[in-house]
Scaffold this active site. Structure first.
Site, PDB file in Angstrom:
ATOM      1  N   ASP A   1      -0.943   2.073   6.432  1.00  7.16           N
ATOM      2  CA  ASP A   1      -1.323   1.862   5.032  1.00  7.16           C
ATOM      3  C   ASP A   1      -2.006   3.166   4.653  1.00  7.16           C
ATOM      4  O   ASP A   1      -3.123   3.438   5.101  1.00  7.16           O
ATOM      5  CB  ASP A   1      -2.310   0.701   4.914  1.00  7.16           C
ATOM      6  CG  ASP A   1      -2.706   0.479   3.460  1.00  7.16           C
ATOM      7  OD1 ASP A   1      -2.879   1.475   2.726  1.00  7.16           O
ATOM      8  OD2 ASP A   1      -2.838  -0.683   3.055  1.00  7.16           O
ATOM      9  N   HIS A   2      -1.330   4.004   3.870  1.00  5.93           N
ATOM     10  CA  HIS A   2      -1.841   5.371   3.721  1.00  5.93           C
ATOM     11  C   HIS A   2      -3.209   5.412   3.042  1.00  5.93           C
ATOM     12  O   HIS A   2      -3.930   6.382   3.176  1.00  5.93           O
ATOM     13  CB  HIS A   2      -0.813   6.271   3.030  1.00  5.93           C
ATOM     14  CG  HIS A   2      -0.740   6.122   1.547  1.00  5.93           C
ATOM     15  ND1 HIS A   2      -0.073   5.106   0.932  1.00  5.93           N
ATOM     16  CD2 HIS A   2      -1.261   6.866   0.539  1.00  5.93           C
ATOM     17  CE1 HIS A   2      -0.174   5.228  -0.382  1.00  5.93           C
ATOM     18  NE2 HIS A   2      -0.898   6.296  -0.651  1.00  5.93           N
TER      19      HIS A   2
ATOM     20  N   HIS B   1      -3.007  -2.000  -0.042  1.00  4.87           N
ATOM     21  CA  HIS B   1      -4.055  -1.015  -0.325  1.00  4.87           C
ATOM     22  C   HIS B   1      -5.352  -1.652  -0.843  1.00  4.87           C
ATOM     23  O   HIS B   1      -6.439  -1.393  -0.330  1.00  4.87           O
ATOM     24  CB  HIS B   1      -3.573   0.010  -1.346  1.00  4.87           C
ATOM     25  CG  HIS B   1      -2.269   0.675  -0.982  1.00  4.87           C
ATOM     26  ND1 HIS B   1      -1.922   0.969   0.310  1.00  4.87           N
ATOM     27  CD2 HIS B   1      -1.236   1.105  -1.745  1.00  4.87           C
ATOM     28  CE1 HIS B   1      -0.732   1.553   0.320  1.00  4.87           C
ATOM     29  NE2 HIS B   1      -0.296   1.644  -0.914  1.00  4.87           N
TER      30      HIS B   1
END
Ligand code: BG6
Length: 510
Positions: free
Chosen positions: A186-187, A249
């Site tokens: 999950d960047h 996010h």
């Protein structure tokens, strides 16, 4: 999350989907920056794997164009690129072709033989989700998943499109790889400011004693984008804002804000504390979805002086699409710390600006001893974590206005990364790739976390899928979403907060 010095173990990264956007825009620019900053081991190789028929030379050229365009640094120079390029190789093959995996396995053994040690093998799946199963199965059959210490697999979102498909995907992955070998990206977790939430909360004695329902009135998490769906209409039609942003996010940010203090920085300890938050989120009954969740879809409008078209006019989007490009939720975390403190989450495309931030709104002082004339502009304290674009933290306090009378006014104490450290933050992918290389899974999502996050949004998804939205498009591009989102928070006598830079941008007081 680098907390130890990097062990320079030989590493080979195999990128599946190597001809795609993600490789060119994110993964390779990040690897190149790690190379320039001397984080890559001497024995490092990148093997691109895709169906497109590149030669090694044309593949390297294609990657260089990506680095020139998307790296946080300016364009590559010849000397640095010539030093990096020999590490890059390419294999053109079909993902389902068993022979390709035999070739891959042979090449890896050959490289290991030449270096006299076994390298870490990282299989990075930058492919559309439909290819994941076959790649994982083939890797398993070619015995490329056996070494629990050195074989690792990196998976990009989406991790399924609901709870049951996420379970199926996790089952496929864990039938071949051990959970400890799986890195679900999950960047947002690689973003400097998101990581900083942990330091802010747990490296400062100041906040923890007041970080609870006794002092905090509510929390807002906003992740706004000014862009539309760009060229991803096909993907987005099946996703929507809830799946694309909230399930991952925003939920991860919520976990970092709401989690209990970890006992150590051990990956599982942190992840356990985060899962506890997800398990404590109060389920929204399907029949009450409208009271807790709002969806929207952008129509046409203006953003920063540019005409923007409606979502339904984007390529790959159905002219009567019901996909939401905006979502706002009100959630509660049912535990001792947070009982009855609302967490408002909102995200959307084609909003007035790109801004991500968390506002922690404190309660008013218990007793107001100042005369009424002094407190006309008075506001309770607020802590704002700016995730992007201005990375930093703001603390709003009350101060006496200079003058001969007592008049209070809110002022902001501001910390920005740029001023404090005067360096550019690494890109999220740099942090995450380095963590995969050293085998630190703290910033990656465990199977149970992903599933718990899906459980939170499932009732909303089902509620929305059951009833077609009657009013789409219901917000104009360049506005802050549908009116119903204002009503969601206004019902609680609160309003959406904007960061100070946006207050200026919008010319309004919050
Ligand atoms: C991705 C979403 O995960 O995050 C995109 O799929 C979104 O739709 C992007 O635009 C936003 O990321 P960032 O880092 O630009 O805030």
């Amino acid at each position: 999350m680098i907390s130890l010095s990097l062990q320079h173990e030989p590493t080979v990264i195999m990128i599946f989907g190597a001809s795609g956007d993600l490789t060119q825009r994110k993964v390779v620019p990040a690897l190149y920056n790690l190379f320039l900053d001397h984080w890559l081991p001497e024995r490092f190789a990148l093997i691109g794997f895709a169906r497109t028929s590149f030669t090694e030379t044309s593949f390297r050229k294609h990657l260089r164009e990506g680095v020139d365009q998307f790296s946080r640094r300016s364009k590559t120079n010849d000397e640095d690129w010539q030093a990096f390029a020999p590490h890059i190789h390419y294999m053109s093959a079909d993902y389902s072709d068993p022979a390709a995996y035999t070739t891959l396995s042979d090449s890896l053994s050959k490289m290991d033989g030449e270096g006299h040690t076994k390298a870490n093998h990282i299989f990075y799946l930058a492919t559309p989700p439909g290819n994941v199963e076959v790649i994982v199965q083939r890797l398993g059959r070619a015995n490329l998943s056996r070494d629990r210490k050195r074989d690792r697999i990196v998976i990009e979102k989406p991790f399924g499109r609901d709870l049951s498909s996420a379970r199926t995907l996790n089952h496929t992955l864990t039938s071949i790889f051990d959970e400890s070998q799986i890195y679900r990206i999950d960047h947002y977790l690689g973003k400097e400011t998101v990581q900083n939430i942990l330091s802010l909360r747990f490296a400062n004695a100041l906040f923890e004693p007041i970080w609870n329902r006794h002092y905090i009135d509510h929390v807002q998490i906003t992740v706004a984008e000014d862009v539309g769906v760009e060229h991803r209409g096909g993907y987005y039609e099946r996703a929507g804002a809830l799946r694309d942003m909230i399930q991952n996010h925003l939920m991860q940010i919520l976990c970092l804000i709401a989690m209990e203090p970890p006992v150590s920085f051990n990956a599982d300890e942190i992840r356990n504390k985060k899962v506890d938050v997800l398990h404590a989120i109060r389920p929204i009954p399907q029949e009450q979805v409208n009271g807790f969740a709002v969806r929207g879809q952008y129509g046409d409008g203006w953003i920063q002086g540019q005409r923007a078209s409606a979502y339904r006019e984007e390529s790959g989007v159905a002219p009567d699409s019901s996909t939401e490009t905006f979502a706002a939720l009100k959630l509660f975390v049912d535990n001792w710390r947070w009982q009855d403190v609302p967490f408002y989450l909102r995200t959307g495309k084609r909003l007035p600006a790109k801004v991500s931030e968390v506002s922690v709104q404190f309660r008013p002082v218990p007793h107001q001893s100042f005369p009424l004339s002094a407190v006309r502009d008075w506001q309770p304290n607020r802590l704002v974590v700016h995730i992007q674009p201005e990375e930093g933290v703001l603390l709003r306090i009350q101060a006496k206005q200079p003058g001969l009378t007592m008049r209070l006014s809110p002022v902001d104490m501001h910390f920005t990364y740029q001023e404090a450290f005067q360096v550019t933050s690494p890109d999220a992918y740099e942090a995450l790739l380095l963590d995969v290389m050293i085998g630190d899974a703290t910033l990656f999502m465990r199977a149970d976390q992903v599933e718990a996050a899906w459980s939170v949004v499932t009732f909303i998804l089902e509620g929305w899928e059951a009833v077609k939205p009657p009013d789409f498009p219901n917000y104009s591009s360049g506005t802050w979403g549908p009116e119903a989102a204002e009503a969601l928070i206004a019902r609680d006598e609160r309003k959406w907060l904007l960061s100070t830079s946006l207050e200026k941008h919008k010319g309004e007081e919050t």
